[in-house]
Design a protein around this motif. Structure first.
Motif, short mmCIF file in Angstrom:
data_model
loop_
_atom_site.label_atom_id
_atom_site.label_comp_id
_atom_site.label_asym_id
_atom_site.label_seq_id
_atom_site.Cartn_x
_atom_site.Cartn_y
_atom_site.Cartn_z
N ARG A 13 -6.64 -0.54 -8.56
CA ARG A 13 -6.30 -1.92 -8.94
C ARG A 13 -7.38 -2.57 -9.79
N ASP A 38 -9.02 3.96 -2.51
CA ASP A 38 -8.14 4.44 -3.58
C ASP A 38 -7.39 3.29 -4.23
N PHE A 39 -6.78 2.45 -3.39
CA PHE A 39 -6.02 1.32 -3.92
C PHE A 39 -6.92 0.35 -4.67
N PHE A 55 2.16 2.00 -3.35
CA PHE A 55 1.10 2.57 -4.19
C PHE A 55 1.00 4.07 -3.98
N LEU A 78 0.84 -1.20 0.00
CA LEU A 78 0.00 0.00 0.00
C LEU A 78 0.87 1.26 0.00
N ARG A 113 -4.71 4.58 -11.92
CA ARG A 113 -4.70 5.22 -10.62
C ARG A 113 -5.93 6.09 -10.39
N GLN A 133 -1.16 6.40 -2.29
CA GLN A 133 -2.30 7.31 -2.38
C GLN A 133 -2.79 7.64 -0.96
N TYR A 143 0.45 4.73 4.78
CA TYR A 143 0.68 5.83 3.83
C TYR A 143 1.46 6.98 4.45
N ILE A 176 3.82 -2.38 -7.56
CA ILE A 176 3.87 -2.43 -6.09
C ILE A 176 4.64 -3.65 -5.59
#
Length: 682
Positions: free
Chosen positions: A146, A141-142, A134, A131, A151, A136, A400, A678
């Motif tokens: 995906r 969001d992920f 990625f 994550l 994105r 964000q 994040y 990722i």
């Protein structure tokens, strides 16, 4: 010197100063208590000081910057992110209820500790680093990137479903935290339970409303310091008291042996058997009343009215007349209400009539079949807690906030370390408190009951947290006459152990910190999902950063008040609510997250179908089997309790996601490219 290192040194200096100031505050209150300061004022000072501290950090950390508000600027050092995540993770259920659950259930209560600890290992191995790469803002969001094509992923149904799952899971979880806030505030300030909820809510809102993730992060570091000090001091005190050893984890084995010997003595005590026989007779009477419905309800109502009339005619004492009036008012209003109340009373009396279950005995039951059922429920609960942990949005969001993927991995190590400081102490504390009650409280004359019993009995008069009633009228406390709510044991531990009241205030501050830290993260996860993933990504993609943050703050405010109202209704005990949240997270989010990282063939259709199937099966099972939701044990599959509904929901969601993905087109290059990105070596 690098900027991150400079930030680390500044933070280390600030929190060392905070720790020193906190120690000085405790010392000052200890001296004031010795000088005669009342308990009420000590409680007020603890509540005021801690809430003021959190509010100050929130005000100083206020921001309208999107990156700062959502992910703390992605610059939180690993050590401090580990402390903040541990505080986010050690909720009211961990701090307040786990030791109480172990006290009541013995070995079987370990399912939560094993599941939650193992679950965080899954977070570190399967999800968190990916994550962070990625990069964000939210979990939806992920999933949208995906499974929704790149994105952006705007408008993807998977995003909406992920937000819906985030809201349901986080809202159920946050209600439990706010309930704990009301419990603590009402005990230590004397205010009404509902008023206590909204007092604590003010502290939550100042942090999360003004500064988002930035304010929450720096507040949670301070909260973890309070949590660990508050939890370890009573445990170490009891450890020295009963084992002459200040390390509870080492004293655990010795005291457990002493507890087992004490259990055998009490189990053979004729007075204990006398009390259990009385409860068994009461259970028999309730069963007879249930079998005789509706005639038994009508006969009971007439008997209550007749008793009141007789007392009035005889000019009985005002106390007796008032008692008879209350009994008539409380009598069930219909046969249906009588059935529900009498079934609850039957179960309670049957439980109180059971012989003492040895604390160290796994899966205790009268026969092998029932023991196997308990074992299966234990394993199912561990499974649900593990997978639910690996899918909790407010925990995964913390991945994040670090500067890099490497820092995320280091942060996970620190989080596990800080969590284990508490989790390895919880089983020891449960045994230490249990032995203290079994050896000191049991056998006490009712005329000399300690004052803490009446204090806690009066926190909630409609549903007392502690009840000690002289059932056999011999004037001596028997173990079977003691009823302690799991949610109150840790909060009452300092008073049970005979510690100064300052330590009681400290433990309350620790429980408050645990509830507030988790509530902050949960409310932010909900508001960010609504503002970022629904409003910005779906409704108004051109919204300015200022507008996005403002919308998030307003939504957070609304959700917080709705959750506070739900908590004021006392829907269930803390562990039950938390267990429901984890089962729902495991069923709805875990399959999509894990398949999204490790299986390129997983596609949009599979993710949507899997989330719907997992959530639907889990919710259906809860509705069919949970008395709180209108179900009953008759609807259980393989005798699995509703709290472990994820044992059916997660496999259903995973199997559906795999099957539908295989039957529908291969995902596009953007989705598979994201997986390659990722999972690529750092």
């Amino acid at each position: 010197m690098s900027a991150p290192r400079t930030l680390f040194q500044r933070l280390a200096r600030y929190y060392l100063l905070f720790s020193a100031g906190f120690a000085a505050f405790l010392l000052a209150l200890t001296m004031l208590e010795q000088e005669g300061m009342s308990r009420v004022w000590i409680g007020y000072l603890f509540m005021f000081a801690t809430i003021t501290l959190y509010a100050t950090i929130g005000v100083l950390s206020r921001t309208s910057n999107v990156t700062e508000y959502y992910v703390a600027g992605r610059r939180v050092p690993a050590l401090f992110n580990g402390m903040a995540t541990a505080a986010d993770w050690i909720s009211a259920a961990s701090f307040i209820s786990l030791a109480g659950g172990l006290y009541l259930n013995g070995f079987d209560g370990l399912a939560f500790i094993m599941g939650w600890t193992g679950g965080y290992c899954l977070v570190s191995l399967l999800i968190a680093p990916y994550l962070r790469k990625f990069g964000q803002y939210t979990i939806p969001d992920f999933l949208a990137a995906r499974y929704g094509g790149g994105r952006e992923g705007r408008g993807a149904p998977v995003r909406v479903l992920a937000v819906a799952a985030t809201i349901v899971v986080s809202f159920t979880y946050v209600v439990a935290q706010i309930y704990a806030v009301g419990l603590i505030a009402s005990r230590f300030t004397g205010v009404d339970f509902s008023v206590g909820i909204f007092l604590g809510l003010a502290s939550i809102l100042v942090c999360s409303f003004l500064g988002g993730m930035r304010a929450i992060t720096w507040t949670q570091v301070a909260q973890y310091i309070i949590i660990v000090v508050a939890f370890l001091i009573p445990a170490m005190w009891l450890s020295v008291k009963h084992a002459d050893n200040p390390v509870p984890q080492i004293a655990y084995g010795k005291v457990l042996t002493q507890l087992s010997a004490r259990e055998q003595v009490l189990d053979q005590d004729p007075k204990e058997q006398e009390v259990r026989d009385i409860y068994a007779q009461r259970a028999h009477n309730y069963q007879a009343d249930l079998d005789g419905l509706p005639a038994s309800w009508d006969a009971g109502r007439l008997a209550a009215q007749r008793q009141l009339d007789i007392l009035r005619k005889r000019n009985a004492s005002l106390f007796d007349i008032r008692s008879a009036e209350r009994a008539l008012i409380a009598y069930p209003k219909s046969p249906e209400e009588a059935r529900s109340l009498w079934q609850t009373a039957l179960a309670l009396n049957l439980k109180r009539a059971e012989p003492i279950t040895p604390h160290a005995q796994p899966f205790p039951a009268p026969d092998r079949a029932q023991s196997d059922i308990k074992r299966n429920n234990f394993l199912a609960l561990v499974f649900c807690m593990m997978l639910g942990t690996a899918a909790l949005p407010h925990i995964l969001m913390r991945s994040y906030t670090t500067p890099s993927v490497h820092e995320t991995r280091v942060s996970v190590f620190w989080t596990l370390f800080f969590i284990l400081l508490i989790y390895l102490t919880i089983p020891a504390l449960a045994v230490l408190v249990k032995y203290d009650i079994y050896s000191a409280l049991v056998g006490t004359q009712y005329a000399h009951l300690p004052t803490w019993v009446s204090y806690w009995a009066n926190v909630d008069k409609l549903s007392p947290l502690i009840s000690i009633v002289d059932v056999n009228r011999d004037g001596v406390v028997q173990l079977a006459e003691i009823a302690i709510d799991a949610d109150v044991l840790v909060l009452a531990t300092p008073e049970i152990a005979g510690l100064p009241y300052v330590i009681s205030g400290l433990v309350a501050a620790g429980g408050l910190a645990a509830a507030l830290s988790t509530a902050d993260g949960l409310l932010l996860a909900i508001s960010n999902g609504l503002s970022h993933d629904i409003y910005y990504k779906v409704v108004d993609p051109t919204a300015s950063t200022q507008k996005r943050v403002t919308i998030s703050k307003l939504l957070l405010l609304a959700v917080a008040f709705i959750a506070a109202y739900a908590a004021s209704q006392k829907p269930a005990d803390i562990l039950s609510l938390v267990g429901i949240a984890f089962s729902l997270a495991a069923s709805s989010l875990f399959p999509a997250l894990v398949l999204g990282v490790f299986w390129k063939r997983a596609n949009h259709h599979g993710a949507v179908a899997g989330m719907l199937a997992g959530f639907g099966v889990c919710l259906y099972y809860m509705l069919q089997t949970s008395p709180m939701l209108g179900g009953g044990p008759a609807g259980q599959w393989f005798h699995i309790a509703p709290i472990a509904a994820g044992i059916f929901g997660m496999p259903a969601g995973l199997a559906t996601a795999v099957l539908v993905s295989l039957l529908t087109p291969v995902p596009g290059r953007r989705s598979t490219g994201l997986v390659d990105h990722i999972r690529a070596p750092e």
